[in-house]
Design a protein around this motif. Structure first.
Motif, PDB file in Angstrom:
ATOM      1  N   SER A 256      -6.706   3.020   0.462  1.00 20.97           N
ATOM      2  CA  SER A 256      -6.482   2.291   1.723  1.00 20.97           C
ATOM      3  C   SER A 256      -7.551   1.231   1.961  1.00 20.97           C
ATOM      4  CB  SER A 256      -6.416   3.261   2.896  1.00 20.97           C
ATOM      5  OG  SER A 256      -7.676   3.883   3.045  1.00 20.97           O
TER       6      SER A 256
ATOM      7  N   TYR B  41       0.812  -1.216   0.000  1.00 21.02           N
ATOM      8  CA  TYR B  41       0.000   0.000   0.000  1.00 21.02           C
ATOM      9  C   TYR B  41       0.849   1.272   0.000  1.00 21.02           C
ATOM     10  CZ  TYR B  41      -2.728   3.850   1.867  1.00 21.02           C
ATOM     11  OH  TYR B  41      -3.270   5.074   2.066  1.00 21.02           O
ATOM     12  N   GLU B  42       1.865   1.312   0.878  1.00 22.21           N
ATOM     13  CA  GLU B  42       2.694   2.525   0.987  1.00 22.21           C
ATOM     14  C   GLU B  42       3.401   2.839  -0.336  1.00 22.21           C
ATOM     15  OE1 GLU B  42       2.741   4.787   3.245  1.00 22.21           O
ATOM     16  OE2 GLU B  42       1.387   3.661   4.559  1.00 22.21           O
TER      17      GLU B  42
ATOM     18  N   LYS C 159       0.859   4.023  -2.904  1.00 27.14           N
ATOM     19  CA  LYS C 159       0.443   5.394  -2.598  1.00 27.14           C
ATOM     20  C   LYS C 159       1.510   6.379  -3.072  1.00 27.14           C
ATOM     21  CE  LYS C 159      -1.083   8.397   1.159  1.00 27.14           C
ATOM     22  NZ  LYS C 159      -0.182   9.477   0.720  1.00 27.14           N
ATOM     23  N   LYS C 160       2.771   6.029  -2.827  1.00 26.85           N
ATOM     24  CA  LYS C 160       3.883   6.865  -3.243  1.00 26.85           C
ATOM     25  C   LYS C 160       3.907   7.022  -4.767  1.00 26.85           C
ATOM     26  CE  LYS C 160       8.575   7.194  -1.465  1.00 26.85           C
ATOM     27  NZ  LYS C 160       9.661   6.361  -0.919  1.00 26.85           N
TER      28      LYS C 160
END
Ligand SMILES: [Zn+2]
Length: 315
Positions: free
Chosen positions: A159, A114-115, A118-119
């Protein structure tokens, strides 16, 4: 022919006839593509799940409150996120696609980290923003702004996004019969994506096209010649109303427009290859006829010209 019956934050619902509804996306709100709701008699079938869980949830809520019936089937026309990211809202229904679309959803749509995702999206949005600020082409600017808004909505929901895969798979044709109505799913191959399904209602002569038909858009091309073949086969079917993947409810003339668009570019690319013209010269010197000048799309006609030239060069 059609009447608008409900307006939501994400889409407007249009009744095409008794029990058949088109959900037409409102630009920049997180639906991104169109969807369909079919009352089969005792239960509902939904065609495509929109671009975000939030929009997919609203689609299901509207479908069930409008009819007092439950959704039993969801169709995924192809694997692109703007048509399938609402799937999780239909996880208790039977989700249907071709074998290849299921495989591509599994391979390409999975959010592993996810991180990191998102980035990547933050970075992409920043790039878009820079492009928006620097372009002087108003049509391109509007397309980029729309892309920015839609991608922002996907990021807002990232998310909570879960990839839910189709579980009932078919190859070329699947017929679904309810108490009052029959729908036919067809896959004639891959033109816009490697596998494109459309839905046909033979009695009502209505077709939900996914991205095999779009309005005034330089729709991305996966395989130009197969795209053309698919559209020509669709032309043989008795269809009065088509619901495109993007744009307004239309008639078969929309298919003719796309056939002309693809034929025109394929012909020109063949001539360029015969004359040993480089890809760069072909794209730069291409004289876009005025009927396509107003068409939207973040990569404009250039990306499609490149795809067509490259595909024909290989074949
Ligand atoms: Zn698509």
């Amino acid at each position: 022919m059609e009447c608008e019956i409900v307006e939501t934050d994400y889409f407007t619902l249009h009744a095409l006839c008794d029990g058949i509804f088109a959900a037409i996306a409102k630009p920049g709100q997180g639906a991104w593509s169109n969807a369909g709701i079919i009352d089969l008699g005792e239960e509902l079938l939904v065609f495509d799940s929109l671009s975000t869980p939030s929009a997919g949830r609203e689609l299901r809520r509207q479908a069930e409150s409008l009819t007092g019936k439950k959704v039993k089937y969801l169709i995924n026309s192809h694997y692109h996120g703007d048509h399938v990211f609402g799937n999780q809202e239909f996880s208790d229904t039977t989700i249907i696609s071709t074998y290849l679309t299921e495989k591509l959803c599994n391979e390409k749509n999975k959010v592993e980290d996810y991180e990191k995702e998102k980035k990547n999206m933050d970075h992409y949005l920043l790039q878009l923003k820079n492009q928006i600020d620097s372009t002087e082409d108003n049509i391109l600017k509007a397309s980029l702004i729309n892309q920015y808004q839609e991608m922002s909505k996907v990021l807002d929901d990232l998310s909570q996004l879960q990839i839910v895969l189709p579980s009932l798979l078919f190859e070329e044709k699947l017929t679904i019969s309810g108490a009052n109505r029959t729908v036919e799913l067809y896959c004639f191959g891959g033109g816009h994506s490697p596998s494109d399904t459309f839905m046909y209602l033979p009695k009502e002569k209505i077709a939900f096209m996914g991205d095999l038909a779009t309005e005034d858009l330089h729709v991305p091309i996966y395989n130009p010649e197969e795209f053309l073949t698919i559209l020509k086969r669709i032309k043989q079917i008795d269809i009065n109303i088509i619901v495109p993947g993007h744009g307004r409810v239309a008639t078969m003339t929309l298919c003719d427009t796309l056939i002309d668009y693809l034929s025109f570019m394929i012909q020109r690319a063949k001539e360029a290859l015969q004359n040993k013209m480089s890809l760069e010269d072909f794209v730069c010197e291409f004289d876009v006829s005025k009927e396509y000048k107003e068409w939207k799309g973040v990569n404009g006609i250039k990306a499609n010209l490149t795809t067509i030239y490259t595909c024909l060069h290989k074949s």
